[in-house]
Design a protein around this motif. Structure first.
Motif, PDB file in Angstrom:
ATOM      1  N   TYR A 384       0.845  -1.190   0.000  1.00 57.03           N
ATOM      2  CA  TYR A 384       0.000   0.000   0.000  1.00 57.03           C
ATOM      3  C   TYR A 384       0.880   1.239   0.000  1.00 57.03           C
ATOM      4  O   TYR A 384       1.922   1.277   0.669  1.00 57.03           O
ATOM      5  CB  TYR A 384      -0.881   0.043   1.250  1.00 57.03           C
ATOM      6  CG  TYR A 384      -2.081  -0.876   1.214  1.00 57.03           C
ATOM      7  CD1 TYR A 384      -3.357  -0.377   0.978  1.00 57.03           C
ATOM      8  CD2 TYR A 384      -1.944  -2.240   1.446  1.00 57.03           C
ATOM      9  CE1 TYR A 384      -4.473  -1.215   0.964  1.00 57.03           C
ATOM     10  CE2 TYR A 384      -3.046  -3.089   1.424  1.00 57.03           C
ATOM     11  CZ  TYR A 384      -4.308  -2.568   1.187  1.00 57.03           C
ATOM     12  OH  TYR A 384      -5.408  -3.403   1.177  1.00 57.03           O
ATOM     13  N   THR A 385       0.460   2.262  -0.727  1.00 52.49           N
ATOM     14  CA  THR A 385       1.088   3.575  -0.615  1.00 52.49           C
ATOM     15  C   THR A 385       0.292   4.397   0.389  1.00 52.49           C
ATOM     16  O   THR A 385      -0.918   4.227   0.543  1.00 52.49           O
ATOM     17  CB  THR A 385       1.117   4.293  -1.965  1.00 52.49           C
ATOM     18  OG1 THR A 385      -0.218   4.464  -2.449  1.00 52.49           O
ATOM     19  CG2 THR A 385       1.934   3.513  -2.986  1.00 52.49           C
ATOM     20  N   TRP A 386       0.996   5.311   1.062  1.00 52.32           N
ATOM     21  CA  TRP A 386       0.350   6.151   2.080  1.00 52.32           C
ATOM     22  C   TRP A 386       1.044   7.503   2.098  1.00 52.32           C
ATOM     23  O   TRP A 386       2.276   7.572   2.069  1.00 52.32           O
ATOM     24  CB  TRP A 386       0.450   5.468   3.450  1.00 52.32           C
ATOM     25  CG  TRP A 386      -0.210   6.185   4.580  1.00 52.32           C
ATOM     26  CD1 TRP A 386      -1.437   6.789   4.584  1.00 52.32           C
ATOM     27  CD2 TRP A 386       0.330   6.363   5.899  1.00 52.32           C
ATOM     28  NE1 TRP A 386      -1.712   7.326   5.820  1.00 52.32           N
ATOM     29  CE2 TRP A 386      -0.646   7.088   6.650  1.00 52.32           C
ATOM     30  CE3 TRP A 386       1.514   5.997   6.515  1.00 52.32           C
ATOM     31  CZ2 TRP A 386      -0.447   7.447   7.980  1.00 52.32           C
ATOM     32  CZ3 TRP A 386       1.714   6.338   7.841  1.00 52.32           C
ATOM     33  CH2 TRP A 386       0.738   7.062   8.568  1.00 52.32           C
ATOM     34  N   ASP A 387       0.231   8.566   2.137  1.00 52.51           N
ATOM     35  CA  ASP A 387       0.803   9.912   2.161  1.00 52.51           C
ATOM     36  C   ASP A 387       0.994  10.442   3.570  1.00 52.51           C
ATOM     37  O   ASP A 387       1.411  11.593   3.769  1.00 52.51           O
ATOM     38  CB  ASP A 387      -0.056  10.877   1.348  1.00 52.51           C
ATOM     39  CG  ASP A 387      -1.474  11.015   1.901  1.00 52.51           C
ATOM     40  OD1 ASP A 387      -1.759  10.493   3.000  1.00 52.51           O
ATOM     41  OD2 ASP A 387      -2.307  11.658   1.221  1.00 52.51           O
ATOM     42  N   GLY A 388       0.711   9.604   4.577  1.00 55.14           N
ATOM     43  CA  GLY A 388       0.869  10.019   5.962  1.00 55.14           C
ATOM     44  C   GLY A 388      -0.323  10.757   6.523  1.00 55.14           C
ATOM     45  O   GLY A 388      -0.342  11.096   7.705  1.00 55.14           O
ATOM     46  N   VAL A 389      -1.354  10.996   5.670  1.00 51.88           N
ATOM     47  CA  VAL A 389      -2.526  11.757   6.094  1.00 51.88           C
ATOM     48  C   VAL A 389      -3.818  10.993   5.811  1.00 51.88           C
ATOM     49  O   VAL A 389      -4.607  10.722   6.716  1.00 51.88           O
ATOM     50  CB  VAL A 389      -2.580  13.134   5.384  1.00 51.88           C
ATOM     51  CG1 VAL A 389      -3.829  13.901   5.814  1.00 51.88           C
ATOM     52  CG2 VAL A 389      -1.319  13.936   5.671  1.00 51.88           C
TER      53      VAL A 389
END
Length: 459
Positions: A384-389
Motif C-alpha cells: 500500500y502507498t500512504w501519504d501520511g494523512v
C-alpha cells in the motif's frame, strides 16, 4: 713416427673432464620429475540453489599439486547422488590456476551430494564432496536473489551501492549483503554481548535517521505466550561508510517500551487491550494479540517514530484496521527514557496488518501488509502507498504461493516515477525449502538457510 695414444688414456681423459665439469656445476645428472598427490579444498562444503533461479551462490575451489603448475590441473564433477536434483552435467567449473569457482544448476527440489575430482600431472587425482540443496522454483525468479547464512530475515536497511543490512528474528546478528547477488553476508556483527541478551531480541523493524539505525524487537510474548525480557528491546547502531565498506558500532538500548505502551493504553481506556494481550500465556500473533513489526520516523522528524503493529487489529476482528502508535521521543527511549505517545493512527489495509513500514525523503510511505496470523504464509500480502494523512491505497498484490512470507521493505523509490521498483525480502524461517519436512530455521548448515529478496515494479 709419432707414438700412438693408448686406449686407456683415450677413456680416462673424457672421464676426468666430465668429473671436473660436474664439480663446477656445468652439468648435472638427469633426474626423473615426480608429482605429489593433488589437493582440492572448498570454501564451504555446503551450497544451496533454486530451480529456475538466476545467479545462484557459488563455491570457491582451491587446487594445488607439488611439482606442477596449478594451471595444469583440471576439476570436474564425476558423480551425483541424486541426478534428478542436479547431475554432473549441471556442475560448471570456471577459473584457472589455483582458484576456481563451482556453480550448480538445479532441476528439482531436494538434496544431492556431488563428487568433485581434481586431476593433476602424472595421472594423480583427489576428490571432495559438495553437499547441495535445491529449493523449488518461485514466481518472479529473474528478479529474485537468495541471501544465505540465515533464514529469518525480518528487517532491512539500505546502506548504499546495492548493499542491505539485514536483521534476523532468530538471533542478534546483523548481516550485510550485496542485495543484487545471491550468497553469504559480506560482513556480520554479533550484538549478543553489546545488548546483554541471553536470547534473541526478535528483531522485527528497523529504520535509519542520518547515520543512526533504530531497531525494535517484537515487544510481544514468545510463541508459547511466555514473556522474554530480551524481546522488550529497542536499540541503535551507528553506521560509517557505505556499500561493501559499511561498518557498524553499537549505540544504546532501551528496555521499557512495551511497559510504557501498556501503561499508556490503560490510561486511555484500554482501547487496544495491550494489558490483556501481554499477559502471561497470551500468544502474540492473534487478532487481539500484541506484536510490533514496523518502525519508521514521521516525515521531517528525528524524534517521532511510527510503531506499526502486526497485532492487534482495531477492532480485533476480521476486517479490522491496522494500528500505528507514534512514539514522540524515540531518540530518548533508546537510552532508557520513558516513552511519550502521540495520537494513534488506524489504517484500512483491507483487514490486513502491518508487516513493515518505510518512507522516502519525499514523505511517501510504503506499507507491507499481511496477516496477523502465524500460519503458512499463504494468506494475502499487499503493498500500500500512504501519504501520511489519508487512508492508504493498495498498489500491488504480492505472490503467496511460494515459500516464505513477505517481511521487509529495503527502501522506497519515488512513487510518482514511472517504472518505480521496490526490493522486498521474505522470512523463510518456517518454510520447508527442500522437501524433507525441516523448517529452514532448523537446518544444520547456514549455507542451506536463506531468505529471498525480490524486486517488484510498482508503476
Amino acid at each position: 713416427m709419432r707414438p700412438s695414444s693408448s686406449p686407456s688414456r683415450r677413456v680416462l681423459w673424457p672421464a676426468a673432464a666430465l668429473a671436473l665439469a660436474s664439480a663446477t656445476g656445468l652439468v648435472s645428472p638427469a633426474q626423473a620429475v615426480t608429482y605429489g598427490t593433488p589437493t582440492i579444498k572448498l570454501s564451504a562444503a555446503y551450497l544451496s540453489g533454486a530451480v529456475g533461479s538466476t545467479g545462484d551462490p557459488t563455491v570457491a575451489v582451491t587446487v594445488a599439486q607439488s611439482g606442477a603448475d596449478a594451471s595444469a590441473l583440471t576439476v570436474t564433477a564425476t558423480r551425483s547422488s541424486r541426478t534428478s536434483v542436479a547431475a554432473t552435467s549441471d556442475v560448471r567449473v570456471t577459473g584457472t590456476g589455483g582458484s576456481r569457482a563451482v556453480a550448480v544448476t538445479a532441476h528439482a527440489r531436494g538434496y544431492a551430494d556431488l563428487t568433485l575430482k581434481v586431476t593433476g600431472l602424472g595421472g594423480k587425482t583427489a576428490t571432495t564432496t559438495l553437499h547441495y540443496a535445491a529449493s523449488p522454483a518461485v514466481q518472479y525468479s529473474a528478479d529474485a536473489r537468495y541471501l544465505t547464512g540465515a533464514s529469518d530475515a525480518s528487517a532491512a536497511v539500505d546502506v548504499g551501492g546495492g548493499y542491505v543490512l539485514v536483521g534476523n528474528d532468530e538471533d542478534n546478528t546483523l548481516r550485510l549483503y550485496d542485495g543484487s547477488a545471491s550468497g553469504a553476508p559480506v560482513r556480520t556483527w554479533d550484538l549478543d554481548s553489546a545488548l546483554g541478551a541471553d536470547k534473541e531480541v526478535d528483531i522485527e523493524g528497523a529504520t535509519r535517521v542520518g547515520n543512526t539505525i533504530y531497531w525494535t524487537g517484537s515487544l510481544g510474548n514468545n510463541k508459547d505466550g511466555v514473556y522474554k525480557p530480551d524481546r522488550n528491546t529497542v536499540f541503535t547502531t551507528t553506521v560509517s561508510g557505505s556499500g561493501a565498506a559499511t561498518s557498524l558500532t553499537f549505540g544504546s538500548a532501551g528496555h521499557s517500551l512495551r511497559d510504557d505502551l501498556v501503561a499508556w493504553d490503560e490510561a486511555n481506556g484500554d482501547r487496544y487491550g495491550f494489558a490483556a494481550a501481554t499477559a502471561d500465556g497470551q500468544v502474540p500473533k492473534q487478532v487481539d494479540g500484541f506484536n510490533v513489526e514496523g518502525l519508521e520516523f514521521a516525515p521531517g522528524s528525528t524524534t517521532t517514530a511510527y510503531v506499526g503493529f502486526r497485532a492487534p487489529l482495531v477492532p480485533p476482528q476480521s476486517g479490522g484496521k491496522a494500528l500505528i502508535v507514534p512514539v514522540t521521543d524515540m531518540d530518548k527511549v533508546v537510552h532508557g527514557t520513558k516513552a511519550t505517545f502521540g495520537t494513534p493512527i488506524e489504517l484500512d489495509l483491507g483487514g490486513l496488518s502491518i508487516r513493515d513500514l518505510r518512507r522516502n525523503d519525499k514523505g511517501q510511505f510504503l506499507i507491507l501488509a499481511g496477516s496477523w496470523a502465524a500460519d503458512d504464509n499463504s494468506d494475502p500480502y499487499a503493498l500500500y502507498t500512504w501519504d501520511g494523512v489519508h487512508q492508504p491505497v493498495k498498489k500491488l498484490d504480492l505472490p503467496t504461493s511460494d515459500a516464505g512470507g513477505w517481511e521487509s521493505i529495503v527502501s522506497v523509490p519515488d512513487l510518482d516515477a514511472a517504472g518505480a521498483r521496490v526490493q522486498l525480502i521474505t522470512d523463510d524461517g518456517s518454510a520447508d525449502l527442500y522437501g524433507d519436512g525441516t523448517e529452514a530455521k532448523d537446518l544444520s548448515h547456514p549455507e542451506w538457510q536463506k531468505s529471498r529478496t525480490t524486486w517488484f515494479t510498482l508503476n
